[in-house]
Design a protein around this motif. Structure first.
Motif, PDB file in Angstrom:
ATOM      1  N   TYR A   9       0.799  -1.217   0.000  1.00  0.00           N
ATOM      2  CA  TYR A   9       0.000   0.000   0.000  1.00  0.00           C
ATOM      3  C   TYR A   9       0.835   1.271   0.000  1.00  0.00           C
ATOM      4  O   TYR A   9       1.997   1.265   0.379  1.00  0.00           O
ATOM      5  CB  TYR A   9      -0.971  -0.008   1.175  1.00  0.00           C
ATOM      6  N   GLU A  10       0.208   2.358  -0.466  1.00  0.00           N
ATOM      7  CA  GLU A  10       0.782   3.694  -0.430  1.00  0.00           C
ATOM      8  C   GLU A  10      -0.126   4.559   0.427  1.00  0.00           C
ATOM      9  O   GLU A  10      -1.342   4.486   0.321  1.00  0.00           O
ATOM     10  CB  GLU A  10       0.859   4.294  -1.832  1.00  0.00           C
ATOM     11  N   VAL A  11       0.496   5.360   1.265  1.00  0.00           N
ATOM     12  CA  VAL A  11      -0.277   6.235   2.148  1.00  0.00           C
ATOM     13  C   VAL A  11      -0.198   7.681   1.682  1.00  0.00           C
ATOM     14  O   VAL A  11       0.667   8.045   0.894  1.00  0.00           O
ATOM     15  CB  VAL A  11       0.209   6.105   3.611  1.00  0.00           C
ATOM     16  N   SER A  12      -1.085   8.506   2.201  1.00  0.00           N
ATOM     17  CA  SER A  12      -1.212   9.884   1.740  1.00  0.00           C
ATOM     18  C   SER A  12      -0.059  10.788   2.177  1.00  0.00           C
ATOM     19  O   SER A  12       0.193  11.806   1.552  1.00  0.00           O
ATOM     20  CB  SER A  12      -2.532  10.470   2.240  1.00  0.00           C
ATOM     21  N   TYR A  13       0.664  10.453   3.232  1.00  0.00           N
ATOM     22  CA  TYR A  13       1.667  11.359   3.775  1.00  0.00           C
ATOM     23  C   TYR A  13       3.086  11.097   3.266  1.00  0.00           C
ATOM     24  O   TYR A  13       4.004  11.834   3.599  1.00  0.00           O
ATOM     25  CB  TYR A  13       1.651  11.331   5.312  1.00  0.00           C
ATOM     26  N   SER A  15       5.435   9.077  -0.286  1.00  0.00           N
ATOM     27  CA  SER A  15       5.363   8.330  -1.544  1.00  0.00           C
ATOM     28  C   SER A  15       5.957   6.929  -1.400  1.00  0.00           C
ATOM     29  O   SER A  15       6.017   6.166  -2.352  1.00  0.00           O
ATOM     30  CB  SER A  15       6.106   9.095  -2.633  1.00  0.00           C
ATOM     31  N   HIS A  32      -6.920  -2.228   5.731  1.00  0.00           N
ATOM     32  CA  HIS A  32      -7.076  -1.173   4.713  1.00  0.00           C
ATOM     33  C   HIS A  32      -8.233  -0.235   5.058  1.00  0.00           C
ATOM     34  O   HIS A  32      -8.117   0.977   4.985  1.00  0.00           O
ATOM     35  CB  HIS A  32      -7.294  -1.809   3.332  1.00  0.00           C
ATOM     36  N   HIS A  44      -4.292   8.385   5.262  1.00  0.00           N
ATOM     37  CA  HIS A  44      -5.135   7.316   4.742  1.00  0.00           C
ATOM     38  C   HIS A  44      -4.380   6.572   3.634  1.00  0.00           C
ATOM     39  O   HIS A  44      -3.401   7.071   3.088  1.00  0.00           O
ATOM     40  CB  HIS A  44      -6.457   7.862   4.213  1.00  0.00           C
ATOM     41  N   GLU A  46      -3.955   5.415  -0.030  1.00  0.00           N
ATOM     42  CA  GLU A  46      -4.413   5.893  -1.333  1.00  0.00           C
ATOM     43  C   GLU A  46      -4.568   4.760  -2.338  1.00  0.00           C
ATOM     44  O   GLU A  46      -5.524   4.717  -3.084  1.00  0.00           O
ATOM     45  CB  GLU A  46      -3.444   6.947  -1.865  1.00  0.00           C
ATOM     46  N   LYS A  47      -3.602   3.867  -2.415  1.00  0.00           N
ATOM     47  CA  LYS A  47      -3.654   2.721  -3.331  1.00  0.00           C
ATOM     48  C   LYS A  47      -3.215   1.486  -2.572  1.00  0.00           C
ATOM     49  O   LYS A  47      -2.360   1.565  -1.699  1.00  0.00           O
ATOM     50  CB  LYS A  47      -2.689   2.914  -4.506  1.00  0.00           C
ATOM     51  N   TYR A  48      -3.811   0.331  -2.913  1.00  0.00           N
ATOM     52  CA  TYR A  48      -3.372  -0.897  -2.273  1.00  0.00           C
ATOM     53  C   TYR A  48      -3.601  -2.090  -3.192  1.00  0.00           C
ATOM     54  O   TYR A  48      -4.403  -2.055  -4.116  1.00  0.00           O
ATOM     55  CB  TYR A  48      -4.084  -1.111  -0.941  1.00  0.00           C
TER      56      TYR A  48
END
Length: 69
Positions: A9-13, A15, A32, A44, A46-48
């Protein structure tokens, strides 16, 4: 046969791509949905992706035993 569910996963805070392993797909999905960062309020996912890895624990133990003897 056992399965490991790897959440990529990628988080909002940041890259940065992160990973977390789970024993069930339900646990990976719940992580998730309920993700919260311990100090960043609006963080949160963003992509997973949920990746499934098949493990044969018995085979690994037999190979290890052969190598040790």
């Amino acid at each position: 046969m056992k399965y490991i569910y790897l959440l990529k996963y990628e988080v909002s805070y940041t890259s940065q791509i992160k990973y977390k392993a789970f024993s069930t797909v339900e646990n990976a999905t719940n992580f998730h949905r309920n993700y919260k960062h311990h100090s960043i309020k609006d963080a949160h996912i963003e992509k997973y992706e949920i990746l499934v890895m098949e493990l044969d624990i018995n085979l690994n133990n037999k190979e290890l035993t052969k190598k040790l003897n």
